[in-house]
Design an enzyme around this catalytic site. Structure first.
Site, short mmCIF file in Angstrom:
data_model
loop_
_atom_site.label_atom_id
_atom_site.label_comp_id
_atom_site.label_asym_id
_atom_site.label_seq_id
_atom_site.Cartn_x
_atom_site.Cartn_y
_atom_site.Cartn_z
NE ARG A 48 -3.76 -2.23 2.45
CZ ARG A 48 -3.54 -3.44 2.96
NH1 ARG A 48 -2.35 -3.69 3.55
NH2 ARG A 48 -4.44 -4.39 2.90
CE LYS A 54 -8.36 -1.34 4.41
NZ LYS A 54 -8.82 -1.43 3.01
CG HIS A 101 -4.21 1.56 -3.45
ND1 HIS A 101 -4.78 0.34 -3.74
CD2 HIS A 101 -4.13 1.62 -2.11
CE1 HIS A 101 -5.06 -0.29 -2.62
NE2 HIS A 101 -4.67 0.45 -1.61
NE ARG A 131 -2.57 -3.06 -1.95
CZ ARG A 131 -2.16 -3.99 -1.08
NH1 ARG A 131 -0.86 -4.17 -0.84
NH2 ARG A 131 -3.03 -4.75 -0.44
CG HIS A 174 -5.81 -8.58 0.46
ND1 HIS A 174 -6.07 -8.82 -0.87
CD2 HIS A 174 -5.59 -7.25 0.56
CE1 HIS A 174 -6.00 -7.69 -1.54
NE2 HIS A 174 -5.71 -6.72 -0.70
CE1 TYR A 218 -9.22 -26.34 10.56
CE2 TYR A 218 -11.02 -24.82 10.12
CZ TYR A 218 -10.53 -25.96 10.74
OH TYR A 218 -11.34 -26.69 11.55
#
Length: 399
Positions: free
Chosen positions: A242, A269, A332, A335, A359, A369
């Protein structure tokens, strides 16, 4: 004998105060100056007490009797009417003192103590400032849905639909905090869902065509602005962070011997620390960059003061200077470029790509998991992506 309005009107003042009685302890005190004040005499805890009920005729005979009966009901519940009135007055004063602005500042202080990113706090402070003076000075418990809607309509009328939506959400967060801390009983923004113009969701502009991406890399190579800005753009392309994570990066976060960049949780973030593998090309960029900014704590210090980071507008301004509009690419957008190429290559697990982008899995069960960093795969993917960019740059230069 019970009083009548006629009897009260016919009373005259005397040299000394005197009382006329109605019943049940209710009486009217008539003062020498002519004022007439309702009083209620009652006993509580073995002591005789007096309760003021207001002036006549502002408080009529009928209303005085209703107030007397209400006080008697409190006595039946073993409550002192005088003390109950004092408590109600204190509560009313407390509510008037606890304004929306007071609660909002307390809420922002809480978020700061929780370690929210400075950029996030700055945005929230700005949003809260939009409530002045329409809401900020109002007692938070007395603000109703129409009050909030009037404010939001003013912001919405400027065409700033995204800001309006975020402001509604922020105001709602303050009210939910007020409810949790006992200063309000409801969130008036709940009823506003669907009442405001919904902002159009726009994806971050990104270059997804291989030839166009190669041309962009060559234009970055030829960029004639500040060297630090050029290196920042190259690192955006290579590492896909970012922009804020890169702009605020400090030299002590980089372990060049281990080829790793460690981004602390407070700058992420999702508030989780993040590791980024550094391919050779990124290490080369860092080595060259260190010659220019190595004496600053920041990789990309401000041109005005090396004790501050680069402005958040610098990278997008550099892209505009190279001839790219905001509809073509943003800082941005690198990404999205990396994500598209990596996923479409079929070479890498989707979870590894998502982890590279920092993310967090939205499904709670799946997230329980999928905890690994996919580090080994991400190291190989970083090397693949750096070589891919080199190839695209070479191909574009030869055309």
């Amino acid at each position: 004998m019970p009083l009548t309005d006629t009897a009260i009107r016919n009373t005259a003042s005397r040299e000394k105060p005197y009382k006329i009685f109605d019943g049940g302890g209710l009486h009217l005190l008539i003062n020498p100056g002519g004022s007439r004040l309702w009083r209620l005499k009652y006993r509580f805890g073995g002591r005789e007490k007096l309760l003021s009920l207001g002036p006549y005729p502002l408080v009529s005979l009928k209303l005085a009797r209703e107030k007397r009966d209400a006080a008697k009901l409190l006595l039946l519940e073993d409550k002192d009417p005088g003390e109950e009135r004092k408590l109600a007055r204190i509560e009313a004063e407390r509510e008037r003192a606890v304004t929306f602005g007071v609660v909002a500042r307390e809420y922002l202080s809480k978020l700061e103590k929780e370690g929210r990113a400075p950029a996030t706090l700055k945005k929230l402070n700005w949003l809260i400032s939009q409530t002045e003076p329409m809401l900020s000075e109002r007692p938070v418990a007395q603000i109703e849905t129409p009050d909030v809607l009037r404010l939001l309509r003013q912001v919405e009328s400027k065409g700033t639909y995204e800001t309006t939506s975020r402001l509604r959400s922020t105001i709602g967060s303050v009210f939910r905090y007020a409810i949790a801390t006992g200063r309000a009983h409801k969130d008036p923004t709940e009823a506003l869902k669907g009442a405001l113009i919904r902002p159009q969701v726009r994806s971050r502009s990104a270059i997804l065509d291989p030839k166009e991406l190669g041309l962009l890399l060559n234009r970055i190579d030829a960029f004639s602005g500040q060297p630090a800005t050029k290196h920042a753009l190259h690192l955006l392309a290579l590492l896909a962070p970012r922009p804020g994570e890169l702009r605020l990066a400090t030299w002590d976060e980089f372990e060049r011997q281990e080829a790793t960049w460690r981004v602390p949780a407070e700058r992420m973030k999702m508030r989780r620390p993040h590791r980024v593998p550094l391919p050779r090309q990124a290490l080369d960029q860092l080595k060259e960059l260190h010659r220019h900014t190595g004496t600053s704590d920041y990789l990309f210090p401000s041109a005005r003061s090396w004790k501050k980071p680069m402005s958040e507008n610098t990278l997008n301004a550099a892209l505009r200077r190279m001839g790219y509009s905001s509809d073509q690419i943003t800082a941005h957008g690198f990404r999205a470029t990396f994500s598209t190429f990596a996923n479409e290559s079929g070479l890498w697990a989707a979870d590894a790509v998502e982890r590279a982008l920092a993310h967090v899995e939205g499904n709670d069960v799946r997230r329980a998991y999928v905890r690994g960093e996919h580090w080994e795969e991400r190291v190989r993917m970083a090397d693949w992506w750096a070589k891919k960019l080199d190839q695209l740059r070479t191909d574009a230069a030869g055309q």
